[in-house]
Design an enzyme around this catalytic site. Structure first.
Site, mmCIF file in Angstrom:
data_model
loop_
_atom_site.group_PDB
_atom_site.id
_atom_site.type_symbol
_atom_site.label_atom_id
_atom_site.label_comp_id
_atom_site.label_asym_id
_atom_site.label_seq_id
_atom_site.Cartn_x
_atom_site.Cartn_y
_atom_site.Cartn_z
ATOM 1 N N SER A 81 -10.870 -22.466 -36.087
ATOM 2 C CA SER A 81 -11.131 -23.501 -35.089
ATOM 3 C C SER A 81 -9.836 -23.856 -34.372
ATOM 4 C CB SER A 81 -11.712 -24.744 -35.759
ATOM 5 O OG SER A 81 -10.656 -25.551 -36.237
ATOM 6 N N LYS A 82 -9.994 -24.557 -33.252
ATOM 7 C CA LYS A 82 -8.789 -24.895 -32.481
ATOM 8 C C LYS A 82 -7.882 -25.839 -33.259
ATOM 9 C CE LYS A 82 -11.080 -28.400 -29.673
ATOM 10 N NZ LYS A 82 -11.411 -28.814 -28.328
ATOM 11 N N ARG A 83 -8.464 -26.559 -34.204
ATOM 12 C CA ARG A 83 -7.660 -27.490 -35.001
ATOM 13 C C ARG A 83 -6.843 -26.770 -36.087
ATOM 14 N NH1 ARG A 83 -7.802 -31.100 -31.620
ATOM 15 N NH2 ARG A 83 -9.813 -31.913 -31.013
#
Ligand code: GLU
Length: 512
Positions: free
Chosen positions: A264-266
């Protein structure tokens, strides 16, 4: 033969994730391999999710990777415009055609009515509310209302949508180039909205119409679009375009570095690694991301790394230039299972590319970074530093960080080495060495080496007595490159000054 035309069709809803770059890359590679055309189409029909700057980011990211489109916004081409928002008047007629043919219908349910129904279904234990072939007959649409009622509602100016009428009890078969045959039961599919109440098409309609009008021959996209493909096949069928339907290939998911779950982008911020090609400054820190570019990656290494996220050439070869990838790439060699985002592998690729770069080419990349840090040196000097350090670093900025002592004085001396190697009683000998070096006529690495070797023999010192002292005196560390080459590059005067400063420091340290 049919023209080969592939498109990358991102939605400008934020910075392009590294998975999107992989999709673009695979489309580019296949287009090049088959002598086809690579197209960029901006899918911006969802105005609510539009993020300013995202389109520029996409274009810049593709440029940085060296995978620029042949056609697209800003690139021209005969199939434009390439931004869906600029094509919006085009889609309505296809939605109407579908209504006329009985494959779509007007739906008048308001968002509030839909919410109420969703809530009621939930209370009745049905958590997956679906406007589908069963439910549609209980809703307010042109299938349940009389013709006169429908006409009146359409003329009243009240908002309405157009929904696809998914047939019941059928199986839709997709031939996916990666997964083979994939079947979907139409009873599982909902009646997707194809035209929204603001007159804009949804992704599904716009995507199909544009792929058709732009004569797209192959659709390569992420696995998350596989379920939508069933709807897309129905749209092709109902629009009578099925015989010209593109070939589909859905790419495997990109998994977290530990292999558990989708990247994920996180994850980038959590793990201190980039998951975006370029840095992005969002409104707050949470939405700001560091890019591969700013991390100090060579774009060729990134392409090579991304190509292997889900594909392999079927041989042992790992290093491929972009041209090499274009030749070697094939959809048959794309895997079905998730590809682990192995950042260590990305580092490894970058190291290989750094080592293989010429010193001069590296200097061109490093000079602007050096200037940002206030280091002003000639291109020759920078090339020499790059040559000495490129085998020892992973990222571009490491050359400036690990090798800062080439550009400024030593900031920190390795105290442990000094404690072990600096013997106060040898100071006079080391001062002799200093003045001997100062008087050398030839200051080449070779000449310096023979002077130092001579000094060692005279004093009965071994390499281990002298070289660590010199290294630490000049660079603060014993981990640097060849000390004689380093001295030649720093130059006679600078070496002399550094030795003087270092000896003083060594003495002070010993005394304390
Ligand atoms: N606009 C879609 C996206 O953002 C495109 C999917 C497709 O390639 O069809 O990924």
């Amino acid at each position: 033969m049919q023209n080969i035309r592939l498109r990358f069709a991102p939605s400008p809803t934020g910075p392009l994730h590294i998975g999107g770059v992989r999709t673009a890359l695979y489309n580019y590679l296949l287009a090049r391999k088959l002598n086809g055309t690579f197209i960029l189409r901006i899918e911006d029909t969802d105005q609510n999710r539009y993020v300013p700057g995202a389109e520029d980011y996409i274009v810049e990211a593709l440029k940085w990777c060296g995978i620029e489109p042949d056609e697209g916004p800003g690139y021209g081409g005969d199939y434009g415009p390439y931004r869906q928002s600029e094509r919006k008047d085009l889609y309505g007629k296809y939605a109407l055609q579908l209504v006329e043919n009985g494959h779509a219908y007007y739906a008048f349910d308001t968002p509030e009515e839909l919410d109420l129904r969703r809530q009621a279904e939930k209370e009745a234990g049905n958590h997956s509310f679906k406007y589908d072939s069963k439910l549609r007959m209980e809703m307010r649409n042109s299938l349940t209302l009389s013709e006169a009622e429908t006409k009146a509602l359409l003329e009243s100016g009240k908002p309405y949508t157009i929904r696809l009428k998914v047939p019941s009890g059928e199986t839709v078969t997709i031939h996916d180039e990666v997964r083979g045959e994939v079947n979907f039961q139409t009873d599982e599919l909902d009646d997707k909205v194809i035209l929204k109440s603001d007159g804009m098409p949804t992704y599904h309609l716009a995507n199909i119409v544009d792929d058709h009008l732009m004569e797209i021959s192959h659709v390569i996209r992420g696995e998350e679009w596989l379920p939508s493909t069933a709807h897309h096949v129905l749209l092709y069928r109902f629009l009578d375009w099925e015989s010209e339907m593109p070939a589909f290939a859905h790419l495997p998911l990109i998994l977290k570095p530990n292999g558990k779950g989708k990247l994920s982008k996180r994850d980038g911020a959590k793990l201190g690694i980039p998951v975006f090609p370029l840095s992005w400054n969002g409104e707050n820190e949470e939405d700001s991301f560091i890019g591969f570019r700013e991390f100090g990656f060579d774009p060729a290494a990134v392409n090579n790394f991304l190509a292997f996220l889900g594909w392999n050439p079927g041989t042992e070869q790992e290093i491929f230039s972009l041209e090499g990838l274009c030749e070697a790439f094939s959809v048959e060699q794309v895997g079905k299972s998730g590809a682990r985002f192995d950042f260590d592998k990305a580092r490894w690729f970058n190291e290989q590319y750094l080592q293989a770069s010429s010193d001069e080419a590296l200097a061109v990349v490093i000079q602007p970074l050096a200037k940002e840090r206030g280091y002003v040196v000639s291109d020759e000097f920078m090339a020499a530093v790059c040559g000495m350090l490129k085998e020892r670093v992973t990222f571009y900025p490491d050359i400036l960080e690990d090798g800062y002592y080439f550009f400024e004085g030593v900031i920190e001396y390795d105290a442990k080495v000094i404690r072990k190697k600096w013997k106060p009683e040898r100071k006079p000998q080391f001062e002799n060495l200093q003045s001997g070096l100062k008087g050398l006529g030839d200051y080449s690495a070779e000449a310096i080496k023979s002077a130092v070797t001579g000094f060692m023999e005279e004093n009965d010192f071994g390499f281990g007595d002298v070289l660590p002292v010199l290294r630490v005196a000049l660079s603060g560390t014993t981990k640097g490159p060849d000390v004689f080459k380093m001295m030649e590059l720093l130059g006679q005067e600078e070496v002399d000054e550094r030795l003087a400063v270092a000896y003083r420091h060594f003495e002070e340290q010993q005394a304390s």
